[in-house]
Structure formats: structure tokens, C-alpha cells
Design an enzyme around this catalytic site. Structure first.
Site, PDB file in Angstrom:
ATOM      1  N   SER A  82       0.828  -1.202   0.000  1.00 38.34           N
ATOM      2  CA  SER A  82       0.000   0.000   0.000  1.00 38.34           C
ATOM      3  C   SER A  82       0.860   1.248   0.000  1.00 38.34           C
ATOM      4  O   SER A  82       1.626   1.495   0.946  1.00 38.34           O
ATOM      5  CB  SER A  82      -0.917   0.013   1.221  1.00 38.34           C
ATOM      6  OG  SER A  82      -1.577   1.261   1.318  1.00 38.34           O
TER       7      SER A  82
ATOM      8  N   HIS B  14      -0.927  -1.119  -4.348  1.00 40.50           N
ATOM      9  CA  HIS B  14      -2.254  -0.802  -3.812  1.00 40.50           C
ATOM     10  C   HIS B  14      -2.328   0.701  -3.570  1.00 40.50           C
ATOM     11  O   HIS B  14      -1.511   1.265  -2.831  1.00 40.50           O
ATOM     12  CB  HIS B  14      -2.463  -1.562  -2.503  1.00 40.50           C
ATOM     13  CG  HIS B  14      -3.841  -1.471  -1.944  1.00 40.50           C
ATOM     14  ND1 HIS B  14      -4.870  -2.296  -2.355  1.00 40.50           N
ATOM     15  CD2 HIS B  14      -4.367  -0.668  -0.986  1.00 40.50           C
ATOM     16  CE1 HIS B  14      -5.963  -2.002  -1.669  1.00 40.50           C
ATOM     17  NE2 HIS B  14      -5.685  -1.006  -0.836  1.00 40.50           N
TER      18      HIS B  14
ATOM     19  N   ASP C 277      -4.632   3.708  -2.214  1.00 40.72           N
ATOM     20  CA  ASP C 277      -5.796   4.032  -1.394  1.00 40.72           C
ATOM     21  C   ASP C 277      -6.255   5.460  -1.664  1.00 40.72           C
ATOM     22  O   ASP C 277      -5.541   6.421  -1.356  1.00 40.72           O
ATOM     23  CB  ASP C 277      -5.447   3.894   0.088  1.00 40.72           C
ATOM     24  CG  ASP C 277      -5.267   2.447   0.499  1.00 40.72           C
ATOM     25  OD1 ASP C 277      -6.194   1.653   0.294  1.00 40.72           O
ATOM     26  OD2 ASP C 277      -4.189   2.107   1.028  1.00 40.72           O
TER      27      ASP C 277
ATOM     28  N   MET D  76      -8.868   8.269  -0.632  1.00 37.12           N
ATOM     29  CA  MET D  76      -9.750   8.619   0.481  1.00 37.12           C
ATOM     30  C   MET D  76     -10.233  10.059   0.332  1.00 37.12           C
ATOM     31  O   MET D  76      -9.458  10.928  -0.064  1.00 37.12           O
ATOM     32  CB  MET D  76      -9.019   8.463   1.815  1.00 37.12           C
ATOM     33  CG  MET D  76      -8.413   7.106   2.039  1.00 37.12           C
ATOM     34  SD  MET D  76      -7.608   7.011   3.664  1.00 37.12           S
ATOM     35  CE  MET D  76      -6.776   5.429   3.541  1.00 37.12           C
TER      36      MET D  76
ATOM     37  N   HIS E  27      -8.090   1.318  -4.659  1.00 39.27           N
ATOM     38  CA  HIS E  27      -9.107   1.086  -3.625  1.00 39.27           C
ATOM     39  C   HIS E  27      -9.792   2.414  -3.302  1.00 39.27           C
ATOM     40  O   HIS E  27      -9.182   3.302  -2.697  1.00 39.27           O
ATOM     41  CB  HIS E  27      -8.400   0.495  -2.399  1.00 39.27           C
ATOM     42  CG  HIS E  27      -9.291   0.245  -1.229  1.00 39.27           C
ATOM     43  ND1 HIS E  27      -8.775  -0.031   0.029  1.00 39.27           N
ATOM     44  CD2 HIS E  27     -10.634   0.209  -1.086  1.00 39.27           C
ATOM     45  CE1 HIS E  27      -9.765  -0.208   0.872  1.00 39.27           C
ATOM     46  NE2 HIS E  27     -10.908  -0.062   0.226  1.00 39.27           N
TER      47      HIS E  27
ATOM     48  N   MET F 111     -12.034   4.554  -1.231  1.00 37.34           N
ATOM     49  CA  MET F 111     -12.722   4.746   0.045  1.00 37.34           C
ATOM     50  C   MET F 111     -13.351   6.126   0.013  1.00 37.34           C
ATOM     51  O   MET F 111     -12.927   7.064   0.706  1.00 37.34           O
ATOM     52  CB  MET F 111     -11.722   4.586   1.199  1.00 37.34           C
ATOM     53  CG  MET F 111     -11.326   3.153   1.434  1.00 37.34           C
ATOM     54  SD  MET F 111     -10.061   2.943   2.714  1.00 37.34           S
ATOM     55  CE  MET F 111      -8.588   3.112   1.710  1.00 37.34           C
TER      56      MET F 111
ATOM     57  N   MET G  12     -11.693  -5.979   4.669  1.00 33.37           N
ATOM     58  CA  MET G  12     -10.936  -5.051   5.508  1.00 33.37           C
ATOM     59  C   MET G  12     -10.686  -5.700   6.870  1.00 33.37           C
ATOM     60  O   MET G  12     -11.617  -6.159   7.528  1.00 33.37           O
ATOM     61  CB  MET G  12     -11.686  -3.742   5.679  1.00 33.37           C
ATOM     62  CG  MET G  12     -11.818  -2.906   4.407  1.00 33.37           C
ATOM     63  SD  MET G  12     -10.226  -2.424   3.698  1.00 33.37           S
ATOM     64  CE  MET G  12      -9.465  -1.518   5.071  1.00 33.37           C
TER      65      MET G  12
ATOM     66  N   GLY H 118      -9.169   3.960   6.906  1.00 31.48           N
ATOM     67  CA  GLY H 118      -8.942   5.385   7.063  1.00 31.48           C
ATOM     68  C   GLY H 118      -7.500   5.747   7.339  1.00 31.48           C
ATOM     69  O   GLY H 118      -7.019   6.782   6.883  1.00 31.48           O
TER      70      GLY H 118
ATOM     71  N   ASP I 205      -6.786  -6.388   3.724  1.00 27.67           N
ATOM     72  CA  ASP I 205      -6.111  -5.092   3.857  1.00 27.67           C
ATOM     73  C   ASP I 205      -6.269  -4.585   5.282  1.00 27.67           C
ATOM     74  O   ASP I 205      -7.388  -4.399   5.761  1.00 27.67           O
ATOM     75  CB  ASP I 205      -6.731  -4.103   2.859  1.00 27.67           C
ATOM     76  CG  ASP I 205      -6.077  -2.726   2.906  1.00 27.67           C
ATOM     77  OD1 ASP I 205      -5.074  -2.553   3.615  1.00 27.67           O
ATOM     78  OD2 ASP I 205      -6.591  -1.819   2.218  1.00 27.67           O
ATOM     79  N   GLY I 206      -5.117  -4.349   5.944  1.00 24.57           N
ATOM     80  CA  GLY I 206      -5.137  -3.750   7.270  1.00 24.57           C
ATOM     81  C   GLY I 206      -4.404  -4.586   8.295  1.00 24.57           C
ATOM     82  O   GLY I 206      -4.862  -5.675   8.645  1.00 24.57           O
TER      83      GLY I 206
END
Length: 218
Positions: free
Chosen positions: A6, A31, A33, A35, A64, A66, A135, A140, A174-175
Site C-alpha cells: 500500500s 495498492h 488508497d 480517500m 481502492h 474509500m 478489511m 482510514g 487489507d489492514g
């Protein structure tokens, strides 16, 4: 097992160099992200940054979203160079329509589920997804602790997909993913692991990738 580092945990001042380092290390996916500060309490980057990075990297871009109402931006992220576009079940009103639109525009379609969201929707969209993202933290921010309930959720997603004849659909986690839990996640049914701080904070990247791969095979 595919490792998708990520970029949320990469050096934002050296993203091009980071992508080159990933390629040289043998990484195949990145990856990204996105947001918006509304769906999640953080803001990262958008189409312009991804388009700029796309011109400088041959990695598979696993994007991804979000964000609220991601259906507004499907064409934009296709134009920016996304290979896979993942939307959240919680952010989309007409899930099947959006997944079909992503595929119609030439991208692979992914559907993400937050930790407390039931996975029953998969029963009805298994034919419309290329990947399911489970997730393993509340999304976040990077660096959060892995939620152990994720193992059962991955196994449940695999069961639903297999029962619908969708055995080729990948499951991503993920996470909080690290070498210590990679093996158990793969045993539960995961195919793609996203790792941020547990990857980027431990150079050289080739050695870190090898460690993840050994853990997944154990």
C-alpha cells in the site's frame, strides 16, 4: 499469494522512486488508497496523482476507492490508469450496476467490505466481481492493529464464492497484514495481501517480499 504494498505507507515525496524500487524487488502489484475525508476520516490522493504514476510504472494498479458515491468517478479512474477498481459495499447504492460499469470500461472489479459489514451480498454479485476485499481494520489510516475476526470472514467469503461457482475470484485482505499473520490468512482463503507499514518500514524490499512469500507458503 500476491503481495500488494500500500502506497499509503510509502514516502509521498518519492512515489516514483518507490514504485521503481517495488518493481526491482519483484513486486507485481501496487495498492493505491483513495480517500475523500467523508467515507473515511482521512484524505489521500486522487486521479491526477494516479495518472502521473501510471506513466512511470508498469505495476498492476490495484485502486481502492474509500469515497462516497464512487460511481461518479469510474471513468476518471479508468482514464487515470487503474487496472483494478475496488468500491465499498457501504458506499454504493446499486452495487451490481457499478461493478458491471467498472468491467465494461475495461478494468477488473473489486468489492470491499468493512469489518462489521455482513458478507451476504456476495451471494448475489459473485458473478460480477474479480476480487473481494476484506478489511481487517476499520479503514482510514495505516498502521492499525489487525482484527482477528478477519480469519473467519475470509473463510466465509471463500465459502460463499465457491458455492456460487466463483472459485477464480480473488480474496484480498487489507489492514494490519504482516508476515506473522500472512500464513493464516492464506490458509483461510486469501489470495492477495495488502501491506503498508509492515512492508515499507522494512527495506530492502526484495528481502521483505521474500519474507512475506515464505510466511504465506509455511
Amino acid at each position: 499469494m500476491i503481495l500488494s504494498p500500500s502506497l499509503l505507507s510509502a514516502d509521498f515525496g518519492r512515489l516514483t522512486e518507490e514504485l521503481h524500487a517495488l518493481e526491482q524487488a519483484g513486486v507485481r502489484w501496487a495498492h493505491l488508497d483513495v480517500m475523500d475525508g467523508m467515507f473515511v476520516p482521512n484524505i489521500t490522493f486522487g486521479q491526477a496523482v494516479i495518472k502521473s504514476l501510471r506513466a512511470r510504472s508498469g505495476l498492476f494498479f490495484d485502486v481502492h476507492l474509500m469515497i462516497e458515491q464512487p460511481e461518479r468517478y469510474v471513468a476518471d479512474f479508468r482514464d487515470a490508469g487503474a487496472d483494478m477498481l475496488v468500491v465499498h459495499a457501504e458506499a454504493v447504492r446499486h452495487v451490481q450496476r457499478v461493478l458491471a460499469d467498472i468491467r465494461a470500461r475495461g478494468m477488473q472489479a473489486g468489492l470491499a467490505f468493512n469489518p462489521a459489514t455482513p458478507l451476504s451480498m456476495l451471494e448475489w454479485v459473485a458473478d460480477d466481481v474479480d476480487m473481494v476485499l476484506i478489511m481487517s481494520v476499520n479503514p482510514g489510516f495505516g498502521g492499525q492493529s489487525f482484527l482477528p475476526v478477519t480469519y473467519a470472514r475470509v473463510a466465509e467469503a471463500r465459502r460463499i464464492l465457491d458455492s456460487r461457482g466463483a472459485r477464480d475470484v480473488r480474496i484480498q485482505v487489507d489492514g494490519g497484514v504482516c508476515p506473522e499473520n500472512a500464513g493464516a490468512l492464506v490458509r483461510a482463503g486469501a489470495d492477495v495481501l495488502v501491506s503498508g507499514s509492515a512492508f515499507f518500514k522494512f527495506p530492502p524490499y526484495a528481502e521483505r517480499l521474500a519474507l512475506f512469500e515464505r510466511a504465506a507458503q509455511a
